[in-house]
Enzyme design. Structure first.
Site, PDB file in Angstrom:
ATOM      1  N   ASP A 178       0.836  -1.202   0.000  1.00 38.26           N
ATOM      2  CA  ASP A 178       0.000   0.000   0.000  1.00 38.26           C
ATOM      3  C   ASP A 178       0.868   1.249   0.000  1.00 38.26           C
ATOM      4  O   ASP A 178       0.628   2.211  -0.741  1.00 38.26           O
ATOM      5  CB  ASP A 178      -0.912  -0.030   1.236  1.00 38.26           C
ATOM      6  CG  ASP A 178      -2.037   0.985   1.173  1.00 38.26           C
ATOM      7  OD1 ASP A 178      -2.389   1.458   0.066  1.00 38.26           O
ATOM      8  OD2 ASP A 178      -2.586   1.312   2.241  1.00 38.26           O
ATOM      9  N   HIS A 261      -4.375   2.837  -7.049  1.00 40.29           N
ATOM     10  CA  HIS A 261      -5.532   2.572  -6.199  1.00 40.29           C
ATOM     11  C   HIS A 261      -6.818   2.425  -7.014  1.00 40.29           C
ATOM     12  O   HIS A 261      -7.728   1.694  -6.609  1.00 40.29           O
ATOM     13  CB  HIS A 261      -5.682   3.652  -5.135  1.00 40.29           C
ATOM     14  CG  HIS A 261      -4.919   3.340  -3.882  1.00 40.29           C
ATOM     15  ND1 HIS A 261      -3.550   3.517  -3.792  1.00 40.29           N
ATOM     16  CD2 HIS A 261      -5.314   2.824  -2.689  1.00 40.29           C
ATOM     17  CE1 HIS A 261      -3.147   3.141  -2.590  1.00 40.29           C
ATOM     18  NE2 HIS A 261      -4.190   2.708  -1.899  1.00 40.29           N
ATOM     19  N   HIS A 264      -6.720  -1.090  -8.024  1.00 43.48           N
ATOM     20  CA  HIS A 264      -7.141  -1.876  -6.854  1.00 43.48           C
ATOM     21  C   HIS A 264      -8.649  -1.922  -6.760  1.00 43.48           C
ATOM     22  O   HIS A 264      -9.247  -2.995  -6.570  1.00 43.48           O
ATOM     23  CB  HIS A 264      -6.573  -1.286  -5.562  1.00 43.48           C
ATOM     24  CG  HIS A 264      -7.321  -1.736  -4.335  1.00 43.48           C
ATOM     25  ND1 HIS A 264      -8.508  -1.125  -3.910  1.00 43.48           N
ATOM     26  CD2 HIS A 264      -7.105  -2.754  -3.474  1.00 43.48           C
ATOM     27  CE1 HIS A 264      -8.949  -1.750  -2.842  1.00 43.48           C
ATOM     28  NE2 HIS A 264      -8.127  -2.730  -2.561  1.00 43.48           N
ATOM     29  N   HIS A 278      -5.715  -5.583   0.884  1.00 44.01           N
ATOM     30  CA  HIS A 278      -5.714  -4.321   0.153  1.00 44.01           C
ATOM     31  C   HIS A 278      -4.361  -4.078  -0.514  1.00 44.01           C
ATOM     32  O   HIS A 278      -4.273  -3.781  -1.706  1.00 44.01           O
ATOM     33  CB  HIS A 278      -6.049  -3.188   1.138  1.00 44.01           C
ATOM     34  CG  HIS A 278      -5.919  -1.813   0.570  1.00 44.01           C
ATOM     35  ND1 HIS A 278      -6.895  -1.235  -0.220  1.00 44.01           N
ATOM     36  CD2 HIS A 278      -4.929  -0.887   0.690  1.00 44.01           C
ATOM     37  CE1 HIS A 278      -6.508  -0.015  -0.564  1.00 44.01           C
ATOM     38  NE2 HIS A 278      -5.328   0.217  -0.025  1.00 44.01           N
TER      39      HIS A 278
END
Length: 386
Positions: A178, A261, A264, A278
Site C-alpha cells: 500500500d 488505487h 485496486h 488491500h
C-alpha cells in the site's frame, strides 16, 4: 475525488495526534481520556480475543469504561449505520476502531455521522487508513462502493509496534504494498492537474512525505519483515511502521492517488481477488501504473524484484487471474476508469483499453524478470488468503 472552490489552493491533512512505539497500547486510556469519557471500541472477535484485557486495563487506568461492539469483515453502509445506532443508544462521545483498515474506516464513518470524536488503533501496519479523513466503503462481498470524505482527520492514531511485531508477516507486507504506491501516485498527481484526496492540489510537504515513505521502505522493508518473523521490535520495524502508517497516510491524502488505487478498486470487482489484502491488490495496480507511464525499464524491473522479495504479487497468476481471462480483466479496467476514479489524476488520459493492456503485460514482464534474477516463479492463487 473531493474538489476545492479555488484551483490555487493546496491542502495538507493530518490526524490531531499520532502515537507510535513499543507498549503504546498500554497508554490508550491516557490518550482517549483527552477526547471523551464514554468510548465505544469497535473490534472483531479475533482482535478482541487478543487485546481485550490489555485495552480494558489501559482504559481502567484512567477511569474509562470498556464497551465493545463486534465487527464483520468490511466497512459496508449497513455496518456504518449500525454503529451510529449503537453510539446514540449508549451515549458514546468517542469511537475507537481497533483492528484492520475496514474496522477503522467504519469507526471513522460512524463517528462522523454521529458527530463525535474518533480514534484509530491499528493492530497491524497493513494499510495507511488510520490517519486519513476518508473511509473506503465496500459491499458485504468486498466490492468497492465509494470513498467517503470527512471534514477532519482522526483525533488520535495510535499504533503499538510490539503488537505489529506479533501480527502475521503478510500484514506488514500488505502495508508495504500500500505504501509503495504512495510515492508512485503522488509524483503522478503532482505532474497533472487533479486534486489530492485532501481536497486541494498536492502540497510539497505531502509529496515529500510520500517520497520519504518510499525511501524508507526500500532501505528497511526486508529487515523489518525479518523482525516480524522473529516477533521482535527493531529500528527497521519502527521505521517501516511509520512509513506504512503515518508517512503513507499523509502522503496519499495530501499528495494524491492515481492509477494504482483505481486499479485496486477495479480488482475488487473480480471475485477471485476477494481473499487478497488491500496492499496485495494495490501492488498489482502500482506495477500496472508503471507500465502505463512508460517508466524506465530498470525502474519497472527493480520494482518487480523488490516486491517479489517482500512477498507481494506482481502477476495476474498470483491474484487468481490469467491473461486469458479477458472478460474479467476488461471488467476490472472498466471499473478502474469510471468517472471520478483516481486514475484520472494521471497526467495523461487513461482508457479502459490501456488498463487491460497494462494488466496483461504484468504477467510476462514479471515472469521474465523473476527468471532472470533467480526469484521464485509465480504460484497460482486459488482464494482464501495469500
Amino acid at each position: 475525488m473531493p474538489s476545492t472552490t479555488s484551483p490555487s489552493l493546496t491542502v495538507l491533512a493530518s490526524p490531531s495526534r499520532y502515537v507510535q512505539g513499543k507498549g503504546a497500547l498500554d497508554e490508550l486510556g491516557a490518550h482517549l481520556a483527552a477526547l471523551g469519557r464514554n468510548p465505544l471500541i469497535v473490534a472483531d472477535d479475533t482482535v478482541w480475543g487478543l487485546f481485550s484485557q490489555q485495552v480494558t486495563d489501559a482504559l481502567a487506568a484512567t477511569d474509562l469504561p470498556t464497551t465493545r461492539v463486534g465487527f464483520e469483515r468490511f466497512a459496508t453502509p449497513e455496518a456504518v449505520d449500525s454503529l451510529v445506532d449503537v453510539i446514540a443508544a449508549g451515549g458514546h462521545d468517542v469511537i475507537v476502531g481497533l483492528g484492520g483498515g475496514s474496522t477503522i474506516d467504519a469507526a471513522k464513518a460512524s463517528g462522523h455521522l454521529a458527530r463525535i470524536r474518533w480514534a484509530s488503533v491499528p493492530t497491524a501496519a497493513s494499510s495507511d487508513a488510520p490517519t486519513s479523513s476518508l473511509a473506503v466503503i465496500y459491499t458485504a462481498d468486498g466490492e468497492f462502493v465509494e470513498y467517503r470524505f470527512f471534514p477532519r482527520n482522526p483525533d488520535l492514531a495510535l499504533i503499538d509496534t510490539r503488537v505489529v511485531a506479533n501480527a502475521p508477516v503478510r500484514f506488514l507486507a500488505a502495508g508495504i504494498g500500500d505504501a509503495l504506491a504512495t510515492w508512485l501516485e503522488a509524483r503522478a498527481t503532482r505532474r497533472g492537474t487533479a486534486d489530492a484526496m485532501a481536497g486541494g492540489r498536492p502540497t510539497r510537504a505531502g509529496t515529500a512525505l510520500a517520497e520519504l515513505s518510499w525511501d524508507i521502505l526500500w532501505e528497511n522493508a526486508l529487515p523489518a519483515l525479518d523482525a516480524v518473523a522473529a516477533h521482535v521490535v527493531t529500528p527497521a520495524l519502527e521505521a517501516v511502521v511509520e512509513a506504512n502508517t503515518l508517512l503513507s497516510g499523509l502522503g496519499f491524502e495530501s499528495g494524491g492517488l492515481a492509477a494504482a488505487h483505481a486499479i485496486h478498486n477495479g480488482l475488487t470487482a473480480a471475485p477471485q481477488t476477494h481473499g487478497l489484502t488491500h496492499g496485495q491488490k494495490v501492488n498489482i495496480g502500482s506495477l500496472a501504473q508503471l507500465i502505463l507511464e512508460g517508466a524506465p525499464t530498470a525502474e519497472i524491473e527493480d520494482f518487480i524484484a523488490f516486491t517479489t522479495q517482500v512477498g507481494l504479487p506482481n502477476t495476474l497468476t498470483e491474484i487468481g487471474l490469467s491473461p486469458e481471462d479477458r472478460d474479467e480483466i476488461e471488467a476490472v479496467a472498466e471499473a478502474a476508469t469510471v468517472e471520478g476514479e483516481t486514475i484520472h489524476a494521471m497526467p495523461f488520459p487513461v482508457t479502459a483499453g490501456q488498463v487491460v493492456d497494462a494488466l496483461i503485460a504484468t504477467e510476462g514482464i514479471s515472469r521474465r524478470v523473476r527468471s532472470e534474477r533467480g526469484l521464485p516463479a509465480p504460484e497460482l492463487y486459488t482464494g482464501g488468503g495469500h
